[in-house]
Design an enzyme around this catalytic site. Structure first.
Site, PDB file in Angstrom:
ATOM      1  N   CYS A  66       0.842  -1.195   0.000  1.00 48.46           N
ATOM      2  CA  CYS A  66       0.000   0.000   0.000  1.00 48.46           C
ATOM      3  C   CYS A  66       0.883   1.253   0.000  1.00 48.46           C
ATOM      4  CB  CYS A  66      -0.945   0.089   1.181  1.00 48.46           C
ATOM      5  SG  CYS A  66      -2.091  -1.280   1.284  1.00 48.46           S
ATOM      6  N   ARG A  98       4.116  -0.184  -4.714  1.00 49.66           N
ATOM      7  CA  ARG A  98       3.819  -0.729  -3.383  1.00 49.66           C
ATOM      8  C   ARG A  98       2.537  -1.555  -3.355  1.00 49.66           C
ATOM      9  NH1 ARG A  98       6.810   1.844   0.536  1.00 49.66           N
ATOM     10  NH2 ARG A  98       5.336   1.144   2.095  1.00 49.66           N
ATOM     11  N   TRP A 142      -2.492  -2.814  -1.696  1.00 44.70           N
ATOM     12  CA  TRP A 142      -2.119  -4.229  -1.819  1.00 44.70           C
ATOM     13  C   TRP A 142      -2.975  -4.945  -0.792  1.00 44.70           C
ATOM     14  CZ3 TRP A 142       0.060  -8.154   1.217  1.00 44.70           C
ATOM     15  CH2 TRP A 142       0.539  -9.265   0.505  1.00 44.70           C
ATOM     16  N   ASN A 150      -1.727   2.080   5.551  1.00 44.78           N
ATOM     17  CA  ASN A 150      -0.801   1.065   5.053  1.00 44.78           C
ATOM     18  C   ASN A 150      -0.375   0.239   6.255  1.00 44.78           C
ATOM     19  OD1 ASN A 150       1.345  -0.392   3.910  1.00 44.78           O
ATOM     20  ND2 ASN A 150       2.790   1.284   4.247  1.00 44.78           N
ATOM     21  N   GLY A 151      -0.693  -1.059   6.255  1.00 45.83           N
ATOM     22  CA  GLY A 151      -0.312  -1.903   7.397  1.00 45.83           C
ATOM     23  C   GLY A 151      -1.440  -2.864   7.731  1.00 45.83           C
ATOM     24  N   GLU A 177      18.105 -17.124  -7.716  1.00 45.85           N
ATOM     25  CA  GLU A 177      17.667 -15.777  -8.069  1.00 45.85           C
ATOM     26  C   GLU A 177      17.108 -15.740  -9.501  1.00 45.85           C
ATOM     27  OE1 GLU A 177      16.899 -13.224  -6.592  1.00 45.85           O
ATOM     28  OE2 GLU A 177      17.087 -11.558  -7.980  1.00 45.85           O
ATOM     29  N   LYS A 185      13.289 -14.651 -10.435  1.00 48.98           N
ATOM     30  CA  LYS A 185      12.973 -13.587 -11.401  1.00 48.98           C
ATOM     31  C   LYS A 185      11.963 -14.097 -12.424  1.00 48.98           C
ATOM     32  CE  LYS A 185      14.009 -10.822  -9.773  1.00 48.98           C
ATOM     33  NZ  LYS A 185      14.705 -10.773  -8.542  1.00 48.98           N
ATOM     34  N   GLU A 238       8.384 -14.753 -10.780  1.00 45.20           N
ATOM     35  CA  GLU A 238       7.608 -13.614 -10.273  1.00 45.20           C
ATOM     36  C   GLU A 238       7.105 -12.689 -11.380  1.00 45.20           C
ATOM     37  OE1 GLU A 238       9.532 -11.006  -7.437  1.00 45.20           O
ATOM     38  OE2 GLU A 238      11.424 -11.123  -8.496  1.00 45.20           O
ATOM     39  N   HIS A 243      19.245 -36.244  -7.267  1.00 42.40           N
ATOM     40  CA  HIS A 243      18.517 -36.725  -6.084  1.00 42.40           C
ATOM     41  C   HIS A 243      17.014 -36.489  -6.197  1.00 42.40           C
ATOM     42  CE1 HIS A 243      22.232 -37.644  -4.057  1.00 42.40           C
ATOM     43  NE2 HIS A 243      22.693 -36.435  -4.345  1.00 42.40           N
ATOM     44  N   LYS A 270       6.233  -4.192  -3.838  1.00 45.58           N
ATOM     45  CA  LYS A 270       7.671  -3.984  -3.709  1.00 45.58           C
ATOM     46  C   LYS A 270       8.136  -4.136  -2.271  1.00 45.58           C
ATOM     47  CE  LYS A 270      11.669  -2.722  -5.333  1.00 45.58           C
ATOM     48  NZ  LYS A 270      12.348  -3.797  -6.069  1.00 45.58           N
TER      49      LYS A 270
HETATM   50  O1  M6R Z   1      13.055  -4.904   0.428  1.00 47.48           O
HETATM   51  P1  M6R Z   1      13.620  -6.266   0.713  1.00 47.48           P
HETATM   52  O2  M6R Z   1      14.921  -6.497   0.082  1.00 47.48           O
HETATM   53  O3  M6R Z   1      13.618  -6.589   2.177  1.00 47.48           O
HETATM   54  O4  M6R Z   1      12.564  -7.257   0.038  1.00 47.48           O
HETATM   55  C1  M6R Z   1      12.697  -8.632   0.165  1.00 47.48           C
HETATM   56  C2  M6R Z   1      11.815  -9.358  -0.832  1.00 47.48           C
HETATM   57  O5  M6R Z   1      10.475  -9.044  -0.610  1.00 47.48           O
HETATM   58  C3  M6R Z   1      12.174  -9.006  -2.271  1.00 47.48           C
HETATM   59  O6  M6R Z   1      13.513  -9.277  -2.550  1.00 47.48           O
HETATM   60  C4  M6R Z   1      11.284  -9.795  -3.249  1.00 47.48           C
HETATM   61  O7  M6R Z   1      11.568 -11.154  -3.188  1.00 47.48           O
HETATM   62  C5  M6R Z   1      11.441  -9.263  -4.671  1.00 47.48           C
HETATM   63  N1  M6R Z   1      10.162  -9.282  -5.326  1.00 47.48           N
HETATM   64  C6  M6R Z   1      12.366 -10.058  -5.496  1.00 47.48           C
HETATM   65  O8  M6R Z   1      12.457  -9.628  -6.806  1.00 47.48           O
END
Ligand code: M6R
Length: 612
Positions: free
Chosen positions: A2, A27, A73, A99-100, A485, A489, A492, A508, A607
């Site tokens: 949010c 956000r 969100w 927000n929260g 990673e 990517k 997501e 395995h 984010k």
């Molecule tokens: O702001 P942060 O680095 O603490 O966020 C952690 C994760 O939420 C963040 O890395 C998330 O996995 C991203 N969407 C990855 O691309």
């Protein structure tokens, strides 16, 4: 999680709110809304993105020099118009954005219902607003006092702004656990979840602390108090952010811009912190605590998502170079499992946003148990940065794309410097090896530029594999976190199922998945494991899997085996993640684009994850 924005001053609030919401859309983008005070209290809100709100509002009156805006969100209640913020109190006198999460909202709601309150939405936010209204009426106190009393009754996290129909010259805002910045202009105030909606109007800001609330008056008066009713003097800071850094700068998407910014980000991250010729490294945050860190029984790294992957890379680096034992923990698990932590431990918390609720809570637990907390954050002044005893900023600049790219590279750069500085100060690295790595580090930005040149080739590969249902990503050693990673990517932003594994683990279990429909991405840039990776590639080929290999330039062996080869420049093996991640970011970007996905705002994500 949010985004909130608010304005009070001489200008029309609506355009400022809409522009601010667009900057905060990273956000959350389930719904958006504004409330404007113009004699009446007008609420305009819509499920969907800020652009959907704009279309909905087109042609309607948007007068008002006080207003609040929200991009959501969803937590409590599905994304729909009814659950969109702002919410209105039962009397229609108050409106709120939040927000929260209010954790005890159910009990509060039941009590309020017994007292005759009704609710339009399924949100915890509407409960909080009616609690404020109820307290105000029952105790016959001002709204700001009612906000203070109500916030003392709620459990959870919040950044809120409240406006009142009968008081068009006042904005009330408060925070606990969710960020809030106040912009101080000439005869006007701004409030937002981060500085991006404010920067265009003023560089003077106040970061509100947890459990503080602020009353902003149209006449320029600003009052800050704690929830315990203690007056605070506003601490005004100058913003260092540039407007152009939060705009797309000619790129179609923020994600692509941020991928291409990586060479510069790595340079910025290293600037003033090392010198290869002289053989020195100096991370400002470390010096004061170098002894304590070097004498640590162990280092615990805690983080989430991409930041957790940087932590895994740091585990390899710190153990290899500084010979200090390292454990890497998901913050979300660490916080709930009564971990054994004490004053001999050092906890490194990594977070781009510096606001991730799980990481913040993990820090709190470790702090309570006397560990030293070293924060590695991108956002200056963020909650994690402030909760840490010491730390380093990554200086990657604002990262707007929800999928983290440049923040990862900056984190890995800082963590490499940290490992080297610890190794230097505890004598576990020779000066010549140190210099060698530092020279390689200085050359990394140009090698990342080399890796970016693979873009055209990657577009071709993306065309061939964009319709795959699953992907496997495999790597050994430092390239195992890179595989994780790369898989994150892809899943997501393109919604293709992808898994990362250590290449040797394939036999395995995951090998059972391999057939002609399974693309397997090998990150094969580590020379020390080359033969073993070649064997793994052969195992995949023997089962008709399709191999996409990231290799060092001139690797004829893997070129002869793989279906697709992406060549990247060679560097010291310890630094190879900084180069080999680049084609993986580009691959996921192009596949997502070709599948028609919104790469900057993938579904269901936000984010900054400020809820548990
Ligand atoms: O702001 P942060 O680095 O603490 O966020 C952690 C994760 O939420 C963040 O890395 C998330 O996995 C991203 N969407 C990855 O691309």
């Amino acid at each position: 999680m949010c985004g909130i924005v608010a304005y009070i001053g001489p200008k029309n609030a609506y355009p400022i709110l809409i522009k601010g919401l667009k900057r905060l859309e990273y956000r959350g983008y389930d719904s958006a809304g504004v409330a404007l005070l113009n004699g009446s209290l007008q609420i305009l809100k819509k499920e969907g993105k800020v652009s959907d709100l704009e279309n909905f509002v087109a042609g309607k009156s948007t007068e008002g020099t006080v207003g609040i805006g929200h991009t959501r969100w969803a937590t409590h209640g599905e994304p729909c118009d009814r659950n969109a913020h702002p919410h209105l109190s039962n009397s229609g006198n108050l409106a709120i954005i939040h927000n929260g999460i209010i954790e005890n909202y159910a009990a509060l709601k039941t009590e309020l219902e017994l007292r005759g309150y009704t609710f339009e939405s399924d949100t915890d936010t509407e409960v909080l607003l009616n609690l404020i209204e109820d307290i105000q009426k029952e105790e016959k106190i001002s709204t700001e006092e009612a906000v203070r009393v109500a916030l003392n009754e709620v459990v959870g996290a919040y950044a809120i702004v409240v406006i009142e129909k009968s008081k068009p010259d006042t904005l009330i805002a408060a925070r606990k656990g969710s960020p809030l910045v106040i912009g101080i202009g000439k005869g006007e105030f701004f409030v937002a979840s981060d500085a991006s909606p404010i920067i265009e109007y003023t560089k003077n800001v106040v970061y509100l602390n947890d459990e503080e609330f602020v009353v902003l008056h149209r006449d320029g008066n600003i009052e800050i108090k704690t929830l315990g009713n203690i007056q605070k003097t506003p601490y005004i800071q100058k913003l260092e952010m540039d407007l152009e850094k939060i705009e797309k700068g000619g790129y179609d998407y923020f994600m692509l811009k941020e991928i291409y910014e990586q060479p510069q980000v790595i340079r910025d991250c290293m600037r003033g912190r090392m010198n290869a010729e002289k053989g020195w490294i100096k991370l400002g945050g470390i010096s004061e605590f170098a002894n304590r860190i070097n004498n640590a029984k162990r280092i615990i790294i805690t983080a989430c998502g991409t930041s957790w992957h940087s932590g895994l890379i740091a585990e390899y680096l710190i153990e290899e170079l500084a010979r200090i034992p390292v454990e890497v923990e998901y913050a979300s698990e660490f916080r709930y499992r009564n971990p054994i932590v004490n004053e001999k431990d050092v906890v490194i918390a990594i977070s781009q946003s510096g606001e991730t609720a799980d990481t913040l809570s993990a820090i709190q637990i470790a702090k309570d148990r006397q560990a030293l907390i070293y924060g590695i954050c991108n956002v200056i002044g963020s909650s994690i940065a402030r909760a840490s005893h010491a730390g380093s900023y990554t200086h990657a600049g604002p990262e707007i794309g929800v999928a983290s790219t440049k923040a990862f590279s900056a984190q890995v750069t800082i963590l490499t410097l940290l490992a080297l500085q610890l190794a230097q100060s505890n004598g576990s690295i020779s000066q010549s090896r140190l210099r060698q790595i530092l020279y390689e580090l200085e050359a990394i930005p140009s090698k990342v530029e080399g890796a970016l040149k693979t873009n055209d080739k990657i577009v071709e590969i993306a065309k061939k594999y964009k319709d795959a249902k699953n992907f496997l990503y495999l790597g050994r050693g430092l390239n195992f976190p890179v595989a994780l990673e790369g898989a994150l990517k892809l899943k997501e932003i393109s919604y293709i199922h992808a898994e990362g594994y250590p290449a040797a683990e394939m036999k395995h279990g995951p090998i059972a998945l391999i057939d002609e429909n399974m693309p397997v991405v090998f990150i094969a840039t580590n020379q020390s494991a080359h033969e073993k990776i070649v064997s793994n590639i052969q195992e995949v080929k023997a089962r008709k899997g399709k191999v996409i290999a990231i290799v060092l330039e001139g690797d004829t062996v893997i070129r002869g085996l793989a279906d697709e080869v992406i060549e990247v420049p060679e560097t010291d093996e310890l630094l190879s993640p900084l180069v080999s991640i680049v084609p993986l970011q580009l691959l996921s970007y192009h596949i997502a684009l070709m599948r028609g996905c919104n790469v900057d705002q993938p579904r269901n994500l936000a984010k900054s994850v400020t809820v548990e």
